[in-house]
Design a protein around this motif. Sequence first.
Motif, PDB file in Angstrom:
ATOM      1  N   CYS A   1       0.854  -1.187   0.000  1.00 39.14           N
ATOM      2  CA  CYS A   1       0.000   0.000   0.000  1.00 39.14           C
ATOM      3  C   CYS A   1       0.890   1.238   0.000  1.00 39.14           C
ATOM      4  CB  CYS A   1      -0.913   0.018   1.221  1.00 39.14           C
ATOM      5  SG  CYS A   1      -2.339  -1.078   1.118  1.00 39.14           S
ATOM      6  N   TYR A   2       0.601   2.165  -0.868  1.00 34.43           N
ATOM      7  CA  TYR A   2       1.402   3.380  -0.997  1.00 34.43           C
ATOM      8  C   TYR A   2       0.585   4.566  -0.506  1.00 34.43           C
ATOM      9  CZ  TYR A   2       4.105   7.171  -3.115  1.00 34.43           C
ATOM     10  OH  TYR A   2       4.839   8.311  -3.332  1.00 34.43           O
ATOM     11  N   HIS A   3       1.159   5.334   0.403  1.00 37.01           N
ATOM     12  CA  HIS A   3       0.465   6.487   0.970  1.00 37.01           C
ATOM     13  C   HIS A   3       1.261   7.769   0.765  1.00 37.01           C
ATOM     14  CE1 HIS A   3      -2.103   3.459   2.710  1.00 37.01           C
ATOM     15  NE2 HIS A   3      -1.077   2.920   3.335  1.00 37.01           N
ATOM     16  N   GLY A   4       2.047   7.800  -0.293  1.00 40.11           N
ATOM     17  CA  GLY A   4       2.872   8.953  -0.553  1.00 40.11           C
ATOM     18  C   GLY A   4       4.263   8.758   0.011  1.00 40.11           C
TER      19      GLY A   4
ATOM     20  N   SER B   1       7.120   8.346   7.319  1.00 40.17           N
ATOM     21  CA  SER B   1       6.451   7.273   8.055  1.00 40.17           C
ATOM     22  C   SER B   1       6.000   6.133   7.160  1.00 40.17           C
ATOM     23  CB  SER B   1       5.227   7.837   8.794  1.00 40.17           C
ATOM     24  OG  SER B   1       5.610   8.740   9.797  1.00 40.17           O
ATOM     25  N   PHE B   2       5.849   6.395   5.862  1.00 40.72           N
ATOM     26  CA  PHE B   2       5.291   5.386   4.962  1.00 40.72           C
ATOM     27  C   PHE B   2       6.349   4.647   4.144  1.00 40.72           C
ATOM     28  CE2 PHE B   2       1.891   8.812   4.969  1.00 40.72           C
ATOM     29  CZ  PHE B   2       1.216   8.251   6.040  1.00 40.72           C
ATOM     30  N   LEU B   3       7.587   5.132   4.154  1.00 44.80           N
ATOM     31  CA  LEU B   3       8.640   4.501   3.359  1.00 44.80           C
ATOM     32  C   LEU B   3       9.370   3.469   4.218  1.00 44.80           C
ATOM     33  CD1 LEU B   3      10.008   7.551   1.358  1.00 44.80           C
ATOM     34  CD2 LEU B   3       8.391   5.813   0.612  1.00 44.80           C
ATOM     35  N   ILE B   4       8.621   2.428   4.555  1.00 39.35           N
ATOM     36  CA  ILE B   4       9.100   1.417   5.492  1.00 39.35           C
ATOM     37  C   ILE B   4       8.968   0.043   4.858  1.00 39.35           C
ATOM     38  CG2 ILE B   4       8.798   0.447   7.809  1.00 39.35           C
ATOM     39  CD1 ILE B   4       9.623   3.429   7.753  1.00 39.35           C
ATOM     40  N   GLN B   5      10.000  -0.783   5.022  1.00 41.50           N
ATOM     41  CA  GLN B   5       9.938  -2.154   4.524  1.00 41.50           C
ATOM     42  C   GLN B   5       9.778  -3.111   5.694  1.00 41.50           C
ATOM     43  OE1 GLN B   5      13.603  -2.587   2.443  1.00 41.50           O
ATOM     44  NE2 GLN B   5      14.856  -2.756   4.274  1.00 41.50           N
TER      45      GLN B   5
ATOM     46  N   MET C   1      -0.269  -2.169  -5.962  1.00 39.90           N
ATOM     47  CA  MET C   1       0.350  -3.478  -6.202  1.00 39.90           C
ATOM     48  C   MET C   1      -0.517  -4.206  -7.220  1.00 39.90           C
ATOM     49  SD  MET C   1      -0.377  -5.103  -2.427  1.00 39.90           S
ATOM     50  CE  MET C   1      -1.687  -4.450  -1.371  1.00 39.90           C
ATOM     51  N   GLY C   2      -1.068  -3.417  -8.135  1.00 43.32           N
ATOM     52  CA  GLY C   2      -2.170  -3.854  -8.956  1.00 43.32           C
ATOM     53  C   GLY C   2      -3.448  -3.564  -8.192  1.00 43.32           C
ATOM     54  N   CYS C   3      -4.567  -3.917  -8.775  1.00 49.77           N
ATOM     55  CA  CYS C   3      -5.845  -3.764  -8.085  1.00 49.77           C
ATOM     56  C   CYS C   3      -6.036  -4.970  -7.167  1.00 49.77           C
ATOM     57  CB  CYS C   3      -6.985  -3.679  -9.103  1.00 49.77           C
ATOM     58  SG  CYS C   3      -8.625  -3.627  -8.351  1.00 49.77           S
TER      59      CYS C   3
END
Length: 426
Positions: free
Chosen positions: A143-146, A150-154, A212-214
Amino acid sequence: MRYQRSSALFTEAKKYIPGGVNSPVRAFKAVGGEPIFIKHAKGAYLTDEDDNEYIDYIASWGPLLFGHAYAPVLNAVIEKAKKGTSFGIPTEIETKLAQLAVKMVPNIDKIRFVNSGTEACMSAVRLARGYTGRDKIIKFAGCYHGHSDSFLIQAGSGAVTFGSPNSPGVTQGTAKDTLLANYNDLAGVKQLVAANKGEIAAIILEPVAGNMGCIIPKDDFIHGLRELCTQEGILLLFDEVMTGFRLAAGGAQEALGIDADIVMFGKVIGGGLPVGAFAARAEIMAHLAPEGPVYQAGTLSGNPLAMSAGLAMLTEIDEKPEVFTSLAAKTEYLHKGIESVLTKRGITHQINRFGSMISVHFCDQPVTDFASSALGNNDRFKAYFHGLLDQGVYLPPSAFESYFLNDAISYQDLDKTIEAVEKCKL
């Protein structure tokens, strides 16, 4: 197709812009080759700098439900621009758009306009932390939130470990407050919540994933998240930057029958202009400055051009609800056509679809999360992408992106697309 001018423009752009683009997916790194540069667009069609024409299946990544240069939106922006482009002072049109959005979307009382989906998600997480007094959040792989830190986490090494940064510039201190779960895995989320009891402010996700596709949420997953959040005092955040006002007038909340606590918007709510928003019930939004202590601001937030485009777009959607039936029918037609061709050709594939979002995956297992999406045959996808591009069909230049149909696409366009798949060397 000839791409000479696009190629020359890309070479020139790389001298002055990192990678030659202002958003990485545009560089065609995932599919190879060089990006096309668009000169103009109208309705369902893009025209590049070499005068090649394409049926557009990204619709500016979602917002253009009625197609490019849609007259009501275009005229609203032109008329508003004549009166000034930005003031940094309140305008009446901000309230008009807010009133309409609150009317259309379930379970929200107030809305704050910002300048992008990234900003909306970043601000919503800050608000959730301020409201709950907790620090940690749960997000889902894929899931990408910009591009907020905080969201660029693996993923960490185990289900209950902290994440780690997947971009230089993101600190370990930021990463430690973001926990990573797998989409459609409710048991994994419950494990994270139990291991961090009383510390989690929010669970954030794309309710129908598009990065990640639909990917469609399983019923027990999405309903289970709502129940879990209610039980544990966690806020459920729906990133509807892609799905808001696209899957239904009330977005994914309406389409799935689930109430989120904070909802983030972008794209459609600005009619294709740069804009974002986040919204919630009054008691949550009361924590936001200037009413409350959670700070958020922006000089261009609510600027009159974006607001005029958004008001025109949402008015059209509100007055023409049949657009959702039309888009869903066209997307189903495309799904069946591509599926028939690929099956007849003996090409292993999976197709996911929800409303006017659809993706094709070249793998033999159902695609339900990021891990299963990553199993697709990327070499075949590259051939598929370029094969269709050379026949005048523009798809997302990544196997990990949903297509977005616009209602200007005709059944003749759909048939041409299906025929292009049949001719494509895969």
